[in-house]
Design an enzyme around this catalytic site. Structure first.
Site, PDB file in Angstrom:
ATOM      1  N   GLU A 187       1.177  -1.105  -0.030  1.00  0.00           N
ATOM      2  CA  GLU A 187       0.005  -0.073  -0.010  1.00  0.00           C
ATOM      3  C   GLU A 187       1.008   1.146   0.034  1.00  0.00           C
ATOM      4  O   GLU A 187       1.752   1.564   1.092  1.00  0.00           O
ATOM      5  CB  GLU A 187      -0.881  -0.119   1.120  1.00  0.00           C
ATOM      6  CG  GLU A 187      -2.237   0.766   1.181  1.00  0.00           C
ATOM      7  CD  GLU A 187      -1.823   2.325   1.778  1.00  0.00           C
ATOM      8  OE1 GLU A 187      -1.647   3.197   0.912  1.00  0.00           O
ATOM      9  OE2 GLU A 187      -1.549   2.449   2.843  1.00  0.00           O
TER      10      GLU A 187
ATOM     11  N   CYS B 217      -2.060   8.458   3.794  1.00  0.00           N
ATOM     12  CA  CYS B 217      -1.964   8.023   2.272  1.00  0.00           C
ATOM     13  C   CYS B 217      -3.460   8.501   1.465  1.00  0.00           C
ATOM     14  O   CYS B 217      -3.432   8.302   0.353  1.00  0.00           O
ATOM     15  CB  CYS B 217      -1.591   6.458   2.105  1.00  0.00           C
ATOM     16  SG  CYS B 217      -2.688   5.437   3.085  1.00  0.00           S
TER      17      CYS B 217
ATOM     18  N   GLU C 246       3.194  13.586  -5.323  1.00  0.00           N
ATOM     19  CA  GLU C 246       2.584  13.257  -3.721  1.00  0.00           C
ATOM     20  C   GLU C 246       3.547  14.191  -3.123  1.00  0.00           C
ATOM     21  O   GLU C 246       4.827  14.048  -2.808  1.00  0.00           O
ATOM     22  CB  GLU C 246       2.829  11.927  -3.089  1.00  0.00           C
ATOM     23  CG  GLU C 246       1.901  11.958  -1.886  1.00  0.00           C
ATOM     24  CD  GLU C 246       2.126  10.098  -1.230  1.00  0.00           C
ATOM     25  OE1 GLU C 246       1.230  10.042  -0.564  1.00  0.00           O
ATOM     26  OE2 GLU C 246       2.971   9.728  -1.811  1.00  0.00           O
TER      27      GLU C 246
END
Length: 485
Positions: A253, A287, A389
């Protein structure tokens, strides 16, 4: 001030490391712990201990094994304050977040997977044979084996137990490697396991870094049966290369560049509240946080003004103050990364509607890792700050005119983790959520989780799904048994 010693836990014993490194508070920069870095030999011994413990642990009845998980959950609850102080000390997150989410979820993960393991059914089929008889096929699931669990620094206990709990529930043994930035709650979990009488070797802990340290020693070891990792996409790629020679299964993940779509028919106040939370929760270090916000043009200007006002009014303070809404970033090193994106956004032509700098307190917090909650507008869709990100309390807000345009903008990313859709048109909510190329899509909410549902993303956001029965597919391997009747 007492400096805590955070040691490795190998085969039921706590051990000093081959060397030590300091852990500093992100709130004021003070040294709060000394962490013992595991050597290659210690990692090797942890893996060997896990293999020795595996047959007996996997051979326990489901009820006996899950009784151990419930004891771990009870141990976390019993030492709730210790876990809370450790989590706040490592991360600086507000007590309201850590006390309501991180620590309760740490215990809840063990309870949820214990319940799941006790109630799982078996996949089976009846098959007609060529000679007119029948055969019974069933999938007998066995533990994957010795699993390396590498957990991140943003939700240290929550995401560690999210992996440890199903691994243990399904009969695996585990070596934990927490982030070197947030080592405290993993150490406490090892203490809870020791106090609860978990058999030696079932759960091990190796502190350290990635390259040429515990992370590399773990992922390159030939006797590791699988690796589960949450963290940066680049680190995930490094782990994939490390396990490739042994063709080991992985569950990743990774990062996200998540979008929120706000339609003109949305409940405006609810959308502002929801987007504020999804952008700034945990200082943007989740996240699943939103970094790209697309708003239908009729309400765009009003929405930008409202979101910017919420950012400017956000209470940034001491983590133990119940009124604090946002704490610091996890470290000064990470703050440098986030501030570099603040500077890049200006270079790329962003309008800084709110924030964009470092708050000044006039006290010890000025030595911490704080940044201002930040809202940008005006960037082009190919800007780096739109594509990469940031992992901080920041978002870019842009207008859209049609539903198709909103979907195209949201999906124009190499990531594929999460999205949020804000609309009072239920048909549109279903349609747009299903069109998102993500693993999780929320409608009129964010971060609302049922632990039985699949969790994970695609593209740069990861490989595989965990949660509920989906965790079973990674932490076990099936043998199909076919019996002719």
């Amino acid at each position: 001030m007492t400096i805590r010693q955070l040691r490795n836990y190998i085969d039921g014993r706590f051990e000093d490391g081959v060397s030590t490194f300091d852990k500093h508070s992100p709130v004021n920069g003070q040294r709060i712990a000394q962490v013992h870095e595991a050597s290659r030999d210690q990692v090797n011994r942890a893996i060997a201990a896990a293999h020795r413990a595996l047959p007996a642990w996997a051979g326990l009845s489901v009820e006996a094994r899950t009784d151990h998980l419930l004891a771990l959950a009870d141990g976390i609850t019993r030492r709730f304050d210790d876990f809370l102080q450790a989590e706040i000390g490592d991360t600086g997150k507000p007590v309201g977040w850590a006390g309501k989410i991180d620590i309760p979820r740490g215990a809840a993960n063990f309870r949820a997977f214990a319940e799941l393991a006790r109630t799982l059914d078996m996949e089976s089929y009846m098959t007609d044979t060529p000679d007119g008889r029948q055969a019974l096929n069933y999938a007998y699931r066995k533990p994957l084996g010795v699993v390396g669990v590498i957990s991140p620094w943003n939700l240290p206990l929550l995401l560690l137990t999210w992996k440890v709990a199903p691994a243990l529930a399904f009969g695996n043994t585990v070596i934990m490697k927490p982030s070197e930035v947030t080592p405290s709650t993993a150490t406490l979990l090892a203490e809870v396991a020791d106090q609860a009488g978990l058999p030696a070797g079932v759960l091990n802990l190796a502190h350290g870094f990635g390259p040429d340290s515990a992370g590399e020693f773990l992922t390159t070891h030939p006797d590791i049966d699988g690796i589960t990792f949450t963290g940066e996409s680049a680190t995930g790629a490094t782990i994939m290369r490390a396990v490739a020679p042994g063709v080991k299964p992985v569950s990743f993940e990774l990062g996200g560049k998540n979008a929120a779509l706000v339609f003109a028919d949305a409940d405006f106040d609810a959308a502002v509240d929801g987007v504020t939370r999804s952008v700034f929760a945990n200082c943007g270090q989740v996240c699943l946080c939103t970094e790209r916000v697309y708003v239908e043009r009729p309400i765009y200007e009003r929405f930008v003004a409202a979101l910017a006002a919420r950012a400017r009014d956000m209470r940034i303070g001491w983590p133990l103050d119940p009124a604090t809404e946002m704490g610091p970033l996890v470290s000064r090193e990470h703050r440098e990364k986030v501030l570099s994106y603040f500077a890049l956004a200006r270079e790329e032509g962003a309008t800084v509607v709110a924030g964009g700098g470092v708050p000044v307190f006039g006290d010890d917090r000025d030595a911490g890792a704080y940044v201002q909650p930040t809202v940008w507008t005006g960037l082009k869709e190919d800007a780096r700050c739109i594509k990469e990100e940031v992992f901080g309390p920041v978002c870019h807000v842009a207008p859209f005119d049609t539903e198709d345009e909103a979907i195209r903008l949201a999906n124009d990313t190499r990531y594929g983790l999460a999205a949020a859709v804000w609309t009072q048109n239920l048909t549109r909510g279903h349609r747009v959520a299903q069109a998102m190329k993500v693993g999780l899509a929320w409608v009129n909410c964010w971060f609302l989780r049922d632990l039985r549902t699949p969790f994970g993303g695609s593209g740069l956001s990861g490989i595989g799904r965990e949660g509920g029965r989906h965790s079973l597919h990674f932490y076990t391997e099936p043998t199909n048994v076919c019996i002719k009747l």
